[in-house]
Design an enzyme around this catalytic site. Structure first.
Site, PDB file in Angstrom:
ATOM      1  N   GLY A 153       0.808  -1.215   0.000  1.00 20.18           N
ATOM      2  CA  GLY A 153       0.000   0.000   0.000  1.00 20.18           C
ATOM      3  C   GLY A 153       0.841   1.264   0.000  1.00 20.18           C
ATOM      4  O   GLY A 153       0.414   2.304  -0.517  1.00 20.18           O
ATOM      5  N   GLU A 189       1.610   1.846  -3.530  1.00 21.53           N
ATOM      6  CA  GLU A 189       0.378   2.249  -4.216  1.00 21.53           C
ATOM      7  C   GLU A 189       0.038   3.713  -3.909  1.00 21.53           C
ATOM      8  O   GLU A 189      -0.383   4.461  -4.792  1.00 21.53           O
ATOM      9  CB  GLU A 189      -0.773   1.310  -3.808  1.00 21.53           C
ATOM     10  CG  GLU A 189      -0.564  -0.104  -4.362  1.00 21.53           C
ATOM     11  CD  GLU A 189      -1.662  -1.065  -3.948  1.00 21.53           C
ATOM     12  OE1 GLU A 189      -1.803  -1.282  -2.731  1.00 21.53           O
ATOM     13  OE2 GLU A 189      -2.367  -1.579  -4.826  1.00 21.53           O
ATOM     14  N   GLU A 222       2.010  -8.450  -2.051  1.00 16.36           N
ATOM     15  CA  GLU A 222       0.704  -9.052  -1.735  1.00 16.36           C
ATOM     16  C   GLU A 222       0.588 -10.503  -2.178  1.00 16.36           C
ATOM     17  O   GLU A 222      -0.092 -11.307  -1.540  1.00 16.36           O
ATOM     18  CB  GLU A 222      -0.418  -8.226  -2.370  1.00 16.36           C
ATOM     19  CG  GLU A 222      -0.651  -6.866  -1.723  1.00 16.36           C
ATOM     20  CD  GLU A 222       0.338  -5.790  -2.150  1.00 16.36           C
ATOM     21  OE1 GLU A 222       1.291  -6.085  -2.908  1.00 16.36           O
ATOM     22  OE2 GLU A 222       0.155  -4.641  -1.701  1.00 16.36           O
TER      23      GLU A 222
END
Ligand code: NAI
Length: 699
Positions: A102, A105, A125
């Protein structure tokens, strides 16, 4: 507050501050969006820098929120990224040290990215059976190029920022800073430089295409499919990146969302997430607080330079800890040293170890024939013959010579650690350290906690295990500890299956199809059938009413000990590990079956697997109930790390939970009715029966 807000001149700086890795948990997301609003509302601010405090930009999702509704609570990561994209003022990510999941991201939602060299960048992930679910599969290919992005997404492996910055045409990093130290200053300067540039650039607007189009994705599917047999996520990563290359950005995001949610519900992802948590939980001992002081371990003595002593020593040499090995005779020491050299030289030959590292490790190793030479060691690990009399003599000597406060460990695989401790005047310093063979390779370490083992001894051994890269699991004292106590039941079932009609190859194949690295008979041949034989002789003498198949004893009487004698349940050709079925062994099993008056029946693979795996589960439930293991996930770790249990099934307890404990118990009741099996064993352990009745799970 989990993010700090500060204005430097006309640049606002939002610093994620949620140790240890600035995980993007709910509170951090709120603080981040608050900062963004404040900066956008402040007329004096012209640009915004997002960075991370301490040792990370951001490691991604907060593991404490894993799988909980909190992870989705608004503002969720999607909303945060959208808010960054929609900021009216440019947002610059200043990335250093760790930028993963994240975190990456989030940075991809920013208008610009400046990175320090040496930063580990990843979308990990897939290692949890998932794919990046906050736009990573859509934005990274646009920023980096389809191929390098897919490689990162499918492998989950970190890549250094400076390597990524070198990729031709990459737009992941607009700028590289000189160092982590100068990053903030350089980010502020860069922010001033771009403050007035409009329109604001967005990764979502970059083109995304692979020159080979479909052919490339076909190739990628073949490669990835071949390598990820039992795991669905890697192929879904290919689907998601293909969507990035073929669909409009927002449609690609929807595809990513769908794929993510579907993966979230797979048993494989549940298993991988379970393992992730179990691994972290294993090092926590309920009544030993994390701040328990540890003893300093700078030098280790190892008693016995045999199979285990040598492997154990290598672990410490690899970690830069000096080792002194003690034996009774010089030639035993010479043999031990020669084996260690041979192992290291094989690594050097394969290019896995540099020559100077090898020499450095060997220079840390010394030997002795005299106990008096051990007096300065901080810790000793005993790995002599598995006989209580021998252990007694050794521990009395150790008690005499070791300095006060030294830790006295035994690598015994079956003997009573409390008894061993009682041979000394310092039982609080005695602990079991059960390594698995080959000890320099196998990741599992069972730490055996004696009745009197001191808490700081446990804390020290757990910390030491981490240093030598082992997964340590604490076990109480019982015969076989966690792993071998369970495997005994598994082995007994294997024997009954032979008596009832199976061949070793049939059983092994069924178990290997289930996913075990090796079936029970191939495993027996590898470990040496004589070891189990010796244990049975001792154990079944103590428990004469214990029902078991005599086939393994008959095999050993023929001298078929396994790979080491070139013959066991199977035949072996020198230098190879292929198991070749042997007609004589099959005949031996048939004759024995006939002598018992048993008519063979055809047994399904399903029954084979259930009986073997549920035997582990039932024994494990007793182990849990008796407090030998403090949590079910520890038992899973033992089987995943030490016994080749299939990773994507998450360990025996997780697997039983997936099957449903009610179903497991029903199967046990069926097995109990088989007159050739052990009805008493198949009485579900009280804990298992209770959980099943209440519709609960182990984990
Ligand atoms: P091994 O027979 O290969 O080595 C034992 C060594 O201890 C021999 O070199 C012997 O000379 C030495 N030794 C015997 N008595 C001694 C004494 N009084 N003082 C100093 N040295 C002495 O045996 P292995 O397989 O290494 O097993 C050692 C211990 O590790 C046993 O307690 C065994 O149960 C345990 N263990 C073995 C595993 C295996 O797979 N082999 C796995 C886990 C634990």
């Amino acid at each position: 507050m989990t993010a700090d807000y500060k204005v430097h001149g006309d640049i606002a700086v939002i610093t994620l501050n949620n140790p240890p890795v600035n995980g993007l948990g709910y509170a951090t997301r709120v603080a981040l969006t608050d900062g963004l609003s404040k900066a956008n509302d402040d007329a004096a601010v012209k640009a915004i820098v997002i960075t991370g405090a301490g040792k990370a930009f951001s490691g991604g999702a907060d593991i404490k929120e894993f799988g909980s509704p909190k992870a989705l609570q608004e503002p969720n990561l999607h909303s945060v990224i959208l808010m960054v994209e929609n900021s009216s003022k440019p947002v610059i990510a200043a990335i250093h040290t760790v930028c993963m999941g994240g975190g990456l991201e989030l940075s991809l939602g920013c208008h610009y990215r400046i990175a320090a060299p040496g930063c580990s960048v990843a979308l990990p992930e897939v290692k949890l059976g998932l794919l990046p679910g906050a736009g990573g599969t859509q934005r990274l290919p646009r920023a980096l190029g389809v191929e390098p992005a897919l490689n990162m997404i499918v492998s989950g492996e970190p890549v250094k920022s400076e390597m990524l910055a070198m990729l031709p045409g990459q737009q992941l990093f607009n700028k590289m800073a000189a160092s982590s130290e100068s990053l903030l200053q350089e980010a502020l300067a860069y922010a001033s430089e771009v403050a007035d540039v409009r329109p604001l650039p967005l990764v979502r607007n970059l083109p995304c295409k692979h020159p080979q189009g479909d052919a490339y994705f076909q190739f990628a599917r073949n490669m990835v499919g071949g390598m990820s047999k039992n795991f669905p996520a890697p192929l879904k990563c290919v689907d998601a990146v293909e969507a990035a290359a073929k669909k409009k950005f927002d449609d690609g995001l929807l595809t990513e969302r769908d794929l993510f949610i579907n993966l979230m519900w797979t048993p494989e992802s549940r298993a991988l997430r379970h393992i992730f948590m179990a691994q972290r939980a294993a090092s926590k001992i309920p009544d030993v607080p994390a701040d328990t002081p540890t003893r300093e371990i700078k030098s280790i003595a190892v008693i016995g330079a045999g199979t285990m002593g040598g492997g154990i020593s290598m672990n410490f040499l690899n970690a830069g800890i000096a080792v002194k090995m003690l034996e009774m005779k010089q030639d035993a020491l010479d043999r031990g040293i020669a084996t260690i050299r041979k192992n290291y030289e094989a690594q050097v030959k394969k290019g896995k170890l540099k020559q100077d590292k090898y020499e450095q490790r060997m220079s840390l190793l010394s030997t002795t024939l005299s106990y008096d030479d051990l007096k300065d060691a901080d810790m000793v690990i005993e790995a002599v013959f598995e006989e209580i009399g021998v252990k007694e003599a050794v521990f009395k000597e150790l008690d005499r010579v070791m300095k006060p406060g030294a830790i006295l460990a035994s690598n015994t695989s079956t003997l009573d650690v409390n008894k061993i401790a009682s041979f000394t005047q310092r039982p609080q310093d005695v602990v079991g350290m059960h390594f698995f063979s080959p000890a320099n390779v196998m990741k599992l370490l069972e730490v055996i906690r004696g009745e009197k083992t001191a808490k700081d001894v446990l804390a020290t051994v757990m910390a030491l295990a981490k240093k030598i890269k082992k997964t340590a699991v604490v076990s109480g004292v019982c015969d076989g500890f966690i792993g071998n106590r369970m495997i005994e039941q598994y082995g007994r079932q294997g024997g009954f299956l032979l008596d009832e009609g199976c061949t070793p190859a049939q059983v092994d194949k069924a178990v290997e199809k289930f996913g075990f690295a090796m079936g029970p008979f191939r495993m027996g041949d590898l470990a040496g059938n004589d070891i189990g034989w010796a244990i049975r002789k001792r154990r079944y003498l103590e428990k004469p009413d214990m029902k078991y198949s005599k086939t393994a004893d008959l095999l050993c009487e023929k001298g078929r000990y396994g790979q080491k004698t070139g013959a066991g349940w199977y035949d072996y050709v020198a230098g190879k590990r292929d198991a070749i079925p042997n007609a004589e062994v099959v005949k031996m099993i048939e004759d024995h079956r006939a002598s018992l008056g048993i008519t063979p029946r055809k047994i399904s693979d399903e029954e084979i697997v259930q009986r073997l795996v549920y035997s582990l589960v039932n024994e494990a439930a007793h182990i849990l109930e008796e407090g030998i293991a403090s949590k079910a996930s520890d038992i899973d770790m033992v089987y995943l790390m030490g016994y080749g249990f299939p990773i994507w099934r998450g360990g025996p307890m997780n697997y039983a939970d997936e099957v449903g404990l009610f179903n497991v118990v029903q199967a046990m009741h069926r097995f109990a009715k088989n007159p050739l099996d052990d009805a008493k064993f198949w009485q579900p352990a009280p804990l298992l029966a209770k959980l099943a009745a209440e519709g609960k799970t182990f984990n």
